[in-house]
Design a protein around this motif. Structure first.
Motif, PDB file in Angstrom:
ATOM      1  N   ALA A 140      16.122 -16.454  23.867  1.00 23.09           N
ATOM      2  CA  ALA A 140      15.163 -16.004  22.849  1.00 23.09           C
ATOM      3  C   ALA A 140      15.825 -15.905  21.479  1.00 23.09           C
ATOM      4  N   ALA A 141      14.996 -15.890  20.425  1.00 19.55           N
ATOM      5  CA  ALA A 141      15.504 -15.539  19.105  1.00 19.55           C
ATOM      6  C   ALA A 141      15.746 -14.029  19.106  1.00 19.55           C
ATOM      7  N   PHE A 142      16.517 -13.517  18.135  1.00 18.16           N
ATOM      8  CA  PHE A 142      16.816 -12.080  18.204  1.00 18.16           C
ATOM      9  C   PHE A 142      15.566 -11.232  17.967  1.00 18.16           C
ATOM     10  N   TYR A 143      14.532 -11.855  17.347  1.00 16.46           N
ATOM     11  CA  TYR A 143      13.334 -11.080  17.028  1.00 16.46           C
ATOM     12  C   TYR A 143      12.186 -11.283  18.009  1.00 16.46           C
ATOM     13  N   GLY A 144      12.330 -12.230  18.955  1.00 12.06           N
ATOM     14  CA  GLY A 144      11.222 -12.405  19.890  1.00 12.06           C
ATOM     15  C   GLY A 144      11.398 -13.602  20.809  1.00 12.06           C
ATOM     16  N   PRO A 145      10.550 -13.685  21.848  1.00 15.96           N
ATOM     17  CA  PRO A 145      10.632 -14.795  22.803  1.00 15.96           C
ATOM     18  C   PRO A 145      10.060 -16.068  22.192  1.00 15.96           C
ATOM     19  N   LYS A 146      10.395 -17.209  22.789  1.00 18.15           N
ATOM     20  CA  LYS A 146       9.873 -18.460  22.231  1.00 18.15           C
ATOM     21  C   LYS A 146       9.582 -19.498  23.288  1.00 18.15           C
ATOM     22  N   LEU A 147       8.739 -20.425  22.890  1.00 22.33           N
ATOM     23  CA  LEU A 147       8.533 -21.623  23.680  1.00 22.33           C
ATOM     24  C   LEU A 147       9.374 -22.701  23.026  1.00 22.33           C
ATOM     25  N   ASP A 148      10.295 -23.293  23.772  1.00 20.18           N
ATOM     26  CA  ASP A 148      11.092 -24.392  23.236  1.00 20.18           C
ATOM     27  C   ASP A 148      10.680 -25.674  23.931  1.00 20.18           C
ATOM     28  N   ILE A 149      10.637 -26.744  23.171  1.00 14.43           N
ATOM     29  CA  ILE A 149      10.377 -28.029  23.806  1.00 14.43           C
ATOM     30  C   ILE A 149      11.707 -28.772  23.876  1.00 14.43           C
ATOM     31  N   GLN A 150      12.107 -29.038  25.110  1.00 14.10           N
ATOM     32  CA  GLN A 150      13.446 -29.568  25.379  1.00 14.10           C
ATOM     33  C   GLN A 150      13.379 -31.080  25.616  1.00 14.10           C
ATOM     34  N   THR A 151      14.238 -31.794  24.900  1.00 15.35           N
ATOM     35  CA  THR A 151      14.289 -33.249  25.087  1.00 15.35           C
ATOM     36  C   THR A 151      15.717 -33.649  25.442  1.00 15.35           C
ATOM     37  N   LYS A 152      15.880 -34.873  25.965  1.00 17.10           N
ATOM     38  CA  LYS A 152      17.198 -35.374  26.373  1.00 17.10           C
ATOM     39  C   LYS A 152      17.833 -36.187  25.244  1.00 17.10           C
ATOM     40  N   THR A 153      19.147 -36.035  25.090  1.00 15.97           N
ATOM     41  CA  THR A 153      19.855 -36.886  24.129  1.00 15.97           C
ATOM     42  C   THR A 153      20.421 -38.089  24.877  1.00 15.97           C
ATOM     43  N   ALA A 154      20.882 -39.075  24.101  1.00 19.56           N
ATOM     44  CA  ALA A 154      21.437 -40.285  24.720  1.00 19.56           C
ATOM     45  C   ALA A 154      22.599 -39.923  25.630  1.00 19.56           C
ATOM     46  N   LEU A 155      23.365 -38.906  25.236  1.00 21.71           N
ATOM     47  CA  LEU A 155      24.562 -38.572  26.001  1.00 21.71           C
ATOM     48  C   LEU A 155      24.234 -37.706  27.206  1.00 21.71           C
ATOM     49  N   GLY A 156      22.942 -37.533  27.469  1.00 19.23           N
ATOM     50  CA  GLY A 156      22.556 -36.847  28.702  1.00 19.23           C
ATOM     51  C   GLY A 156      22.351 -35.356  28.535  1.00 19.23           C
ATOM     52  N   GLY A 157      22.678 -34.813  27.358  1.00 16.92           N
ATOM     53  CA  GLY A 157      22.477 -33.385  27.133  1.00 16.92           C
ATOM     54  C   GLY A 157      21.011 -33.073  26.855  1.00 16.92           C
ATOM     55  N   GLU A 158      20.693 -31.780  26.834  1.00 18.79           N
ATOM     56  CA  GLU A 158      19.323 -31.391  26.531  1.00 18.79           C
ATOM     57  C   GLU A 158      19.333 -30.596  25.235  1.00 18.79           C
ATOM     58  N   GLU A 159      18.343 -30.833  24.404  1.00 17.13           N
ATOM     59  CA  GLU A 159      18.290 -30.153  23.121  1.00 17.13           C
ATOM     60  C   GLU A 159      16.882 -29.663  22.836  1.00 17.13           C
ATOM     61  N   THR A 160      16.819 -28.604  22.022  1.00 13.86           N
ATOM     62  CA  THR A 160      15.514 -28.122  21.579  1.00 13.86           C
ATOM     63  C   THR A 160      15.055 -28.954  20.399  1.00 13.86           C
ATOM     64  N   LEU A 161      13.867 -29.535  20.526  1.00 11.94           N
ATOM     65  CA  LEU A 161      13.337 -30.307  19.401  1.00 11.94           C
ATOM     66  C   LEU A 161      12.339 -29.444  18.630  1.00 11.94           C
ATOM     67  N   SER A 162      11.375 -28.883  19.341  1.00 10.30           N
ATOM     68  CA  SER A 162      10.350 -28.072  18.687  1.00 10.30           C
ATOM     69  C   SER A 162      10.385 -26.663  19.259  1.00 10.30           C
ATOM     70  N   THR A 163       9.847 -25.721  18.508  1.00 15.68           N
ATOM     71  CA  THR A 163       9.882 -24.346  18.971  1.00 15.68           C
ATOM     72  C   THR A 163       8.706 -23.561  18.387  1.00 15.68           C
ATOM     73  N   ILE A 164       8.127 -22.675  19.192  1.00 13.67           N
ATOM     74  CA  ILE A 164       7.080 -21.762  18.728  1.00 13.67           C
ATOM     75  C   ILE A 164       7.509 -20.360  19.168  1.00 13.67           C
ATOM     76  N   GLN A 165       7.571 -19.427  18.227  1.00 13.88           N
ATOM     77  CA  GLN A 165       8.145 -18.121  18.530  1.00 13.88           C
ATOM     78  C   GLN A 165       7.187 -16.992  18.163  1.00 13.88           C
ATOM     79  N   LEU A 166       7.110 -16.005  19.034  1.00 12.30           N
ATOM     80  CA  LEU A 166       6.259 -14.849  18.761  1.00 12.30           C
ATOM     81  C   LEU A 166       7.102 -13.743  18.147  1.00 12.30           C
ATOM     82  N   ASP A 167       6.539 -13.053  17.183  1.00 14.68           N
ATOM     83  CA  ASP A 167       7.344 -12.065  16.486  1.00 14.68           C
ATOM     84  C   ASP A 167       6.518 -10.849  16.060  1.00 14.68           C
ATOM     85  N   PHE A 168       6.792  -9.721  16.697  1.00 13.64           N
ATOM     86  CA  PHE A 168       6.143  -8.469  16.326  1.00 13.64           C
ATOM     87  C   PHE A 168       7.058  -7.656  15.415  1.00 13.64           C
TER      88      PHE A 168
END
Ligand code: ATP
Ligand code: ZN
Length: 650
Positions: free
Chosen positions: A469-497
């Motif tokens: 999570a971000a320090f201020y709230g939970p998030k939805l991350d959209i995870q994609t694969k890189t050429a080298l086989g790793g996974e990365e966050t491309l997009s993110t939506i975060q809730l913050d109260f």
């Protein structure tokens, strides 16, 4: 003779004469077991198959069926590499650092002296020598030695001497010996060099001794090894494919961007071709957002440090931030690591009413994060980045609706780019390490549950990740694969109260009271321009769809003198329609110029000669195709415009 008792993993106990070797233990159980046993462990420590057991305890044989055996094989292959190099005159005096197994193989750090750098051209010769040593099937034996002996043994190898001197006083020192070669080593090696059959050296790179930038630069030789030829072959193929896709290689070949120490680590320079791709993405996403009621703003990359004290970044995110600039007049300025406080200042600029909500503020916001130098990668992990950032301020009862509509918009964007290989991650607070986060258990429980409910409602699959999570709230991350086989966050939506609390944000409710608290959603749809472009480069392998291609149409006059003017007329027509075209002015063989346009992966190549000029037509070749087609200049323009309007949709 004394007896020792070994406890086997299945609970059995057996006694043996002290001094028995693991290979003999294995044989006493079954010949077939001895054949596939790679190494042994006694009380959690490695013992070589040929090393005498002098005490009893928990005993385990590691066979080629155990995953761990691959690490043992690769670790042994690094020793084989060092031995082979030492046998070659060019590297006879090489010094060696450390040579561990790693996730996908192994490496050895070597110092070969100025004139003797090891390069990939040396690999065949080194590999041939490795094979020779494999044939010799030298037994690999380990034993302990005293510190004095160790220092004497390795006296010509300064890095090893440093390692020995750094070992704690009471730590036993052991060595592994194969033929004439000796290694400082803690065990975990195959029984003999004959076991190492399927290996390959893959690359060499510079690396600071012990990872510290004030130390000498050593050459790190990477390799890999497997138990059978098919696995090795498959792995090499994967590596070749990854290299071909790697956005850093394509970025160099297609002149998209560069990074250099001179400019600064993690600070990429976008060349005209890369800048064009980025501009297309920027225009696309800003238009999309405007059409979805986002209000676009520009806010400063530098702000007063107090802003980040109020937001909590200074307390919770400082290690990712650049140090503040002391302006000498009492003001401290900070390069922003996130745009949220800036957009909050936009919200606060005026009194807000429930009628203004949801209020959507967006920006292509440049931000700076002090990423570790070891983590920096081309465009995908940088220190200066521009985020397609947006913050939506909603009334609490609008939160789920807004979350869903952002997610829908994100998925529509993915469709336009034809991004299909991704998964959803719900990123929660780490329950074991709550200090990293804002301290409000109720808020965390509530917002995490809300996020999950929205995803379930939409019927989308996801996985959950505590600690992301971000320090201020939970998030939805959209995870994609890189050429080298790793996974990365491309997009993110975060809730913050929380930030609304910290900044005391309010709006006037239907009751006329200006004391209602909005909730914030932070979202990045294409994410940062840097990471998104890296992703696109790898996904398309540099063959961009027409709407993104730096150059869309390459025009080649058969003869510059005779057809140059016509070529320029066509170029102008295309440019006036908003397309990107170029006229080739080089005098070279037609076949060469066409091939060149293909290696630059230009979507359309036009060849213009007498016939085309006389009939106001063009001869078109599409990227990757052999056939050509003749059509009127206007028909061609319409064809490309249609292609552009279709984005990357298939
Ligand atoms: P990461 O876990 O990758 O470090 P984060 O969770 O810190 O990212 P956010 O604060 O959510 O990232 O940032 C929003 C977006 O910015 C991410 O979705 C990611 O696409 C992108 N991003 C984050 N750090 C970098 C970076 N160093 N270089 C390029 N893009 C980045
Ligand atoms: Zn934010």
């Amino acid at each position: 003779m004394a007896e020792i008792t070994l406890n086997f993993p299945d609970g059995a106990q057996k006694s043996y004469e002290a001094g028995i070797k693991p290979i003999e233990v294995a044989s006493s159980i079954a010949k077939s077991l001895a054949k596939k046993s790679v190494s042994a462990k006694l009380n959690g420590h490695y013992v070589g198959m040929n090393d005498p057991l002098t005490e009893g305890g928990d005993f385990q044989l590691i066979t080629t069926a155990d995953e761990e055996s691959l690490d043992i094989l690769r670790h042994s292959t690094s020793h084989l590499l060092a031995q082979a190099m030492r046998r070659l005159p060019k590297f006879a005096h090489a010094h060696f650092g450390v040579g561990p197994f790693i996730e996908n193989g192994f490496y050895y750090d070597t110092d070969n002296g100025a004139g003797n750098q090891v390069s990939v051209e040396d690999f065949p010769e080194i590999e041939a020598m490795m094979k020779k040593i494999v044939k010799e099937d030298l037994p690999i034996l380990s034993h302990e030695i005293s510190r004095a002996e160790a220092l004497e043994t390795f006296k010509d190898d300064p890095y090893k001497v440093e390692l020995i001197n750094d070992l704690p006083e009471d730590e036993p020192i052991s060595v592994a010996v194969q033929g004439e070669h000796i290694e400082l080593d803690r065990g975990g090696l195959v029984p003999s060099t004959g076991w190492i059959k399927h290996f390959k050296l893959v690359s060499v790179a510079g690396s600071y001794w012990r990872g510290q930038s004030d130390n000498a630069v050593l050459q790190r030789v990477y390799g890999t090894a497997f138990w059978n030829a098919e696995d090795l072959e498959a792995d090499l193929q994967r590596r070749a494919e990854a290299k071909e896709r790697d956005h850093r290689n394509i970025g160099r070949d297609l002149d998209l961007f560069f990074t250099s120490q001179k400019v600064g680590s993690g600070l990429p320079v976008w060349l005209p071709n890369g800048a064009t791709i980025r501009r297309q993405v920027e225009r696309y996403i800003v238009d999309k957002e405007l059409a979805n009621d986002y209000l676009h703003v520009y806010t400063p990359v530098l702000s007063n440090l107090n802003l980040y004290k109020t937001s909590g970044h200074w307390d919770h995110y400082r290690e990712d931030m650049f140090p503040p600039m002391d302006m000498g007049d009492g003001e401290f300025l900070e390069l922003r690591p996130m745009n949220c406080p800036s957009h909050i200042s936009v919200y606060q600029h005026k009194p807000r009413s429930y009628r203004d909500l949801p209020l959507r503020i967006a920006e292509l916001g440049m931000m700076h994060r002090y990423e570790k130098s070891g983590a920096l990668t081309g465009l995908s992990r940088v220190r200066e980045m521009t985020l397609n950032d947006g913050h939506t301020f909603v009334a609490p009862d609008q939160l789920e609706e807004e979350f869903k509509s952002i997610l829908k918009m994100t998925m529509a964007v993915y469709e336009d780019f034809n991004i299909t290989d991704y998964r959803f991650r719900l990123s929660y607070r780490d329950p074991e390490n709550t200090a990293k986060y804002f301290d409000d258990d109720e808020m965390w429980e509530k917002s995490q549950a809300q996020l999950k409910r929205a995803m379930d409602d939409m019927g989308l699959d996801y996985f959950e990740a505590p600690g992301e999570a971000a320090f201020y709230g939970p998030k939805l991350d959209i995870q994609t694969k890189t050429a080298l086989g790793g996974e990365e966050t491309l997009s993110t939506i975060q809730l913050d109260f929380l930030l609304p609390e910290r900044f005391d944000l309010t709006y006037v409710g239907e009751d006329g009271q200006d004391n209602h608290r909005p909730v914030m959603l932070h979202r990045g749809i294409v994410g940062t321009m840097e990471r998104f472009t890296a992703y696109l480069i790898e996904m398309y392998k540099g063959a961009f769809p027409t709407w993104l291609a730096p150059l869309q149409v390459q025009i080649i006059p058969v003869n510059n003198g005779a057809h140059g003017a016509y070529a320029n007329k066509i170029k102008q027509k295309l440019q006036e329609a908003g397309l990107r075209a170029n006229v080739e002015t080089k005098e070279a063989k037609m076949g060469y110029l066409i091939r060149e346009a293909q290696t630059k992966k230009v979507p359309y190549t036009l060849v213009l000669g007498d016939d085309e000029q006389d009939n106001q037509t063009v001869t078109v070749r599409r990227y990757g195709q052999q056939e050509t087609e003749k059509m009127s200049a206007d028909a061609f323009k319409d064809l490309v415009l249609k292609d552009v309007a279709n984005y990357s949709r298939v």
